[in-house]
Design a protein around this motif. Structure first.
Motif, PDB file in Angstrom:
ATOM      1  N   UNK A 161       0.800  -1.211   0.000  1.00 52.67           N
ATOM      2  CA  UNK A 161       0.000   0.000   0.000  1.00 52.67           C
ATOM      3  C   UNK A 161       0.836   1.265   0.000  1.00 52.67           C
ATOM      4  N   UNK A 162       2.152   1.077   0.191  1.00 50.73           N
ATOM      5  CA  UNK A 162       3.010   2.264   0.197  1.00 50.73           C
ATOM      6  C   UNK A 162       3.110   2.848  -1.210  1.00 50.73           C
ATOM      7  N   UNK A 163       3.156   4.197  -1.286  1.00 53.20           N
ATOM      8  CA  UNK A 163       3.363   4.880  -2.565  1.00 53.20           C
ATOM      9  C   UNK A 163       4.863   4.980  -2.794  1.00 53.20           C
ATOM     10  N   UNK A 164       5.291   4.431  -3.915  1.00 54.38           N
ATOM     11  CA  UNK A 164       6.725   4.307  -4.153  1.00 54.38           C
ATOM     12  C   UNK A 164       7.285   5.525  -4.880  1.00 54.38           C
ATOM     13  N   UNK A 165       6.605   5.973  -5.948  1.00 60.17           N
ATOM     14  CA  UNK A 165       7.067   7.152  -6.669  1.00 60.17           C
ATOM     15  C   UNK A 165       5.884   7.763  -7.423  1.00 60.17           C
ATOM     16  N   UNK A 183      -0.647   4.471 -17.721  1.00 60.11           N
ATOM     17  CA  UNK A 183      -0.875   3.022 -17.737  1.00 60.11           C
ATOM     18  C   UNK A 183       0.482   2.316 -17.639  1.00 60.11           C
ATOM     19  N   UNK A 184       0.521   1.207 -16.831  1.00 61.01           N
ATOM     20  CA  UNK A 184       1.742   0.381 -16.743  1.00 61.01           C
ATOM     21  C   UNK A 184       1.705  -0.645 -17.857  1.00 61.01           C
ATOM     22  N   UNK A 185       2.813  -0.743 -18.538  1.00 55.45           N
ATOM     23  CA  UNK A 185       2.949  -1.705 -19.630  1.00 55.45           C
ATOM     24  C   UNK A 185       4.060  -2.678 -19.226  1.00 55.45           C
ATOM     25  N   UNK A 196       0.930  -0.993  -9.125  1.00 59.43           N
ATOM     26  CA  UNK A 196      -0.148  -0.419  -9.924  1.00 59.43           C
ATOM     27  C   UNK A 196       0.060   1.090  -9.955  1.00 59.43           C
ATOM     28  N   UNK A 197      -0.517   1.748 -10.985  1.00 60.62           N
ATOM     29  CA  UNK A 197      -0.350   3.185 -11.139  1.00 60.62           C
ATOM     30  C   UNK A 197      -1.713   3.850 -11.213  1.00 60.62           C
ATOM     31  N   UNK A 198      -1.793   4.975 -10.594  1.00 60.02           N
ATOM     32  CA  UNK A 198      -3.033   5.737 -10.653  1.00 60.02           C
ATOM     33  C   UNK A 198      -3.140   6.367 -12.041  1.00 60.02           C
ATOM     34  N   UNK A 204       2.664   5.520  -8.350  1.00 63.99           N
ATOM     35  CA  UNK A 204       2.903   4.077  -8.382  1.00 63.99           C
ATOM     36  C   UNK A 204       2.818   3.569  -6.944  1.00 63.99           C
ATOM     37  N   UNK A 205       1.992   2.553  -6.714  1.00 59.68           N
ATOM     38  CA  UNK A 205       1.737   2.030  -5.372  1.00 59.68           C
ATOM     39  C   UNK A 205       2.020   0.532  -5.351  1.00 59.68           C
TER      40      UNK A 205
END
Length: 767
Positions: A161-165, A183-185, A196-198, A204-205
């Motif tokens: 659940x931590x936000x990484x960047x 979108x993550x590819x 996952x990315x918002x 990015x979380x």
């Protein structure tokens, strides 16, 4: 009037007065520049899309000049000097229209308005048109990321659940053209991809736990796409490196031989040589950067040792004796510890080492009664004892299966032993103690082991034949005679009697059988030593006749002997005198005596001792300074020469001594002699006599005290009291002794008591 450079005005003039007269008149009008160029509007707005191609021409109204054929030149003057090369004016070859040509690409995001003046000049006059070019947005900008690549490092233990960047892209377009979706590819399956990315914010979380040991880094792309027509997508590369956290304990791998079926059990033969290598161990750790892994053995460090063979590879060797009979299994615990910075993790692994038995233990015979006894005249085939032996090798194996036997000998033929039960029995024989009392056997106990060899134990056996009590004790002498001095201390050893019994192990019990001497002597019932029980007095009893009885230990047989105890005399008695203390010689006797020598008195003395101890000698020790008197040393007779004997009072001290060799004892007495009747001359000093008398008294007291102390320390309390009473009686008798005359061979008359006589007394002193 004239719109040309020069105008020719032809006029026809008609004059009629009477007649009509037509006159042709040509007027040349020359143009002069008296008008300025004029734009139809003062300002003009042009709208261009930012995506307009270079070279595109937009039209705007041109200026007009009323002067004929004036040449108008146009100049474009940007209000912003930096816009100087963006547009240029072109001639559209169209009436009343000029063209504005685009010289370079437009970018609304950089500049959305261009303002400039169009200067129209005819050479002399100018006109102006304010031209505004508005740049309209078009989806002509590709979204751009702030960074072409994103590279971060995160710990593997970061919480889910931590936000990484935060990935950010921008689009210089506006409106929907600038709205970007993220979108993550990636080629990774979505089920195992931890990020996952918002879609709107680009954050990015972490959605799954990270594991450095499973994946050390992740590479994926993030697509940014605007929402304009013909949407444009751009991509940025993201690399997330997983930082290892020391969350994995080390692994210990036991590299056992292929023939070892069980992983946690290792079997080896016991008694392995020292430094034998058993197997290998390796250590590893999925974590990184933890340094060297330390492996150690926690148990049985005195028997086993770990040696590092290569990096993280160890071998286990034997450094102590492995004896299955002491311990069959060893639970080894290995511990591996990593060198984590924040924390150190460790792993333990257990391994059981089981020892395989070899035939290394000889049979051991259990304790049994020693020696083995059997009564003589025994019945045949009687069982003596069951011997039991143990073998510490593995039970129920040939190594511990035992067999009993007797080694052949002259004595073994009379016995037999069961090879399996160990029962030792007598053969067809009845033993006779008098013929042979001891038999020697050799017991052999062997196992059935073969690895490495068969082992056996040899044990000597001694069979004793018990003798029955069929003999009575016999004294070594038919009688015993002992001599001891009298007055020896109580408990003195007199002598020892000894009896023997032909029966073995017979104990002789000695007893004093003479009742009247039970309180005088006692005998040690085990040793036969005879001791005094009281002080023995030669003068009372000189010879004792004792009866000693010897019995064997069961009391069935006894015998007697006579013991003679003869006392030898000790000089323990002083001479005792019984003589008159006062003697009177009348003067008439001196005159009528025809002999030159007159007998004055005879000292009667006796000594209870015998032999030399009782032989007495006599002498005058004091009062005879002028040698008026002579004394026979053998019979105690006192004589004097009549012609030299003066009349008066004389006092002699007579000393009587025995002839004891080691200790001589003496007694003294004072004899008062009066020569004549009426002469009071004293031939002695009263002072000296008194002092001597006192000295004698002191000696008496001192000697008596010494005797009492010696007697008290030796005798029992009863004897001490008895002796005290005797001493008291004796002293009283001495104090109450009356003066009397001694019996003389020559008759003498008794003197009447005078004051001088009262000063004289008899004093006997024992020395």
């Amino acid at each position: 009037i004239c719109n040309c450079d020069r105008c020719l005005l032809t006029l026809e003039l008609i004059a009629s007065s009477q007649t009509v007269d037509i006159l042709s008149l040509e007027i040349t009008i020359e143009n002069i520049n008296d008008n300025q160029p004029i734009f139809p509007v003062s300002s003009f707005r042009i709208r261009l899309s930012e995506s307009t191609d270079i070279g595109h021409v937009s039209s705007f109204p041109s200026a007009t000049d009323l002067d004929y054929q004036d040449h108008i030149e146009y100049h474009l003057v940007p209000l912003n000097p930096s816009d100087n090369e963006t547009f240029t004016i072109v001639n559209l070859q169209t009436e009343n229209q000029l063209g504005l040509r685009l010289l370079k690409s437009l970018d609304r995001e950089q500049q959305n308005l261009y303002q400039m003046k169009v200067i129209a000049s005819d050479g002399e006059h100018t006109g102006e048109l304010l031209l505004d070019v508005h740049i309209l947005d078009s989806n002509d900008n590709v979204p751009k990321f702030e960074h072409d690549q994103y590279h971060i490092k995160v710990r593997e233990d970061i919480p889910v659940g931590s936000e990484l960047l935060h990935i950010h892209a921008y689009d210089n377009d506006e409106g929907l053209n600038a709205l970007i979706n993220y979108t993550i590819v990636t080629d990774n399956p979505s089920s195992s991809f931890p990020f996952e990315i918002n879609v709107r914010t680009g954050a990015v979380r972490l959605i799954q736990a990270l594991d450095y040991e499973y994946e050390t880094n992740y590479h994926f792309s993030v697509r940014a796409r605007d929402n304009g027509p013909d949407a444009i997508s751009v991509y940025a590369q993201v690399q997330i490196d997983i930082l290892d956290v020391n969350d994995c304990p080390p692994d210990i791998d036991l590299i056992l031989p292929d023939n070892n079926p069980q992983k946690n059990l290792f079997q080896i033969e016991e008694e392995q040589p020292l430094h034998t290598r058993l197997f290998h161990l390796s250590v590893s750790d999925k974590d990184s950067g933890i340094g060297k892994i330390l492996l150690r053995l926690l148990t049985y460090q005195d028997l086993f040792q770990l040696n590092e063979q290569y990096n993280d590879l160890y071998n286990l060797i034997v450094i102590g004796r492995l004896d299955r009979e002491k311990q069959e299994e060893y639970q080894l615990i290995f511990e591996a510890v990593d060198q984590g910075v924040e924390q150190s993790l460790k792993t333990q692994k257990n391994l059981t080492i089981r020892l395989i038995d070899i035939n290394d233990c000889s049979p051991m015979l259990d304790p049994f009664p020693k020696p083995i006894y059997i009564n003589e005249n025994n019945p045949y085939n009687v069982q003596l004892i069951q011997l039991h032996a143990r073998d510490l090798d593995a039970p129920n194996t040939p190594n511990s299966l035992l067999a009993y036997s007797l080694l052949p000998s002259n004595d073994s033929r009379f016995f037999r032993i069961d090879s399996q039960t160990g029962i030792l029995s007598v053969g067809q024989i009845s033993f006779d103690y008098e013929m042979k009392s001891v038999y020697y056997l050799v017991l052999n106990i062997s196992d059935h082991g073969t690895n490495p060899k068969r082992l056996e134990t040899i044990q000597p056996l001694v069979i004793h034949i018990n003798n029955t009590n069929d003999n009575e004790p016999v004294f070594k002498q038919s009688s015993y005679s002992f001599r001891i001095p009298e007055n020896v201390p109580v408990g003195t050893l007199i002598g020892q009697v000894s009896a023997i019994d032909s029966d073995s192990n017979s104990t002789i019990d000695y007893k004093l059988s003479t009742p009247e001497y039970q309180n005088t002597f006692y005998i040690d019932h085990l040793t036969g030593q005879l001791h005094t029980k009281v002080l023995l007095d030669y003068e009372t009893v000189a010879i004792y006749r004792l009866n000693i009885t010897a019995k064997d230990n069961d009391g069935l047989h006894s015998t007697h002997t006579i013991v003679i105890v003869e006392l030898t005399d000790v000089n323990d008695n002083a001479p005792m005198m019984d003589s008159s203390s006062s003697i009177q010689i009348p003067s008439q006797m001196l005159h009528t005596n025809t002999s030159e020598i007159i007998m004055i008195a005879r000292i009667n003395a006796k000594d209870k001792d015998s032999g030399r101890n009782g032989q007495l000698t006599y002498g005058i020790s004091d009062g005879n300074q002028h040698n008026y008197f002579q004394m026979n040393s053998m019979n105690g007779t006192i004589t004097a020469k009549t012609k030299n004997l003066p009349q008066g009072h004389h006092r002699l001290t007579v000393k009587v001594c025995d002839q004891g060799e080691s200790l001589q004892k003496c007694s003294t007495t004072i004899i008062n002699i009066q020569i004549g009747e009426n002469v009071n001359d004293l031939f002695y000093s009263e002072e000296n006599v008194t002092e001597k008398q006192l000295a004698v008294d002191e000696n008496i007291v001192t000697n008596e005290m010494i005797i009492v102390v010696i007697i008290s320390s030796i005798f029992t309390l009863v004897f001490s009291i008895t002796m005290g009473i005797l001493c008291a009686v004796f002293c009283k008798q001495k104090r109450c002794h009356h003066i009397h005359r001694s019996s003389l061979k020559t008759p003498c008359e008794s003197l009447q008591s005078t004051d001088a006589d009262k000063l004289l007394s008899t004093n006997n002193t024992n020395t």
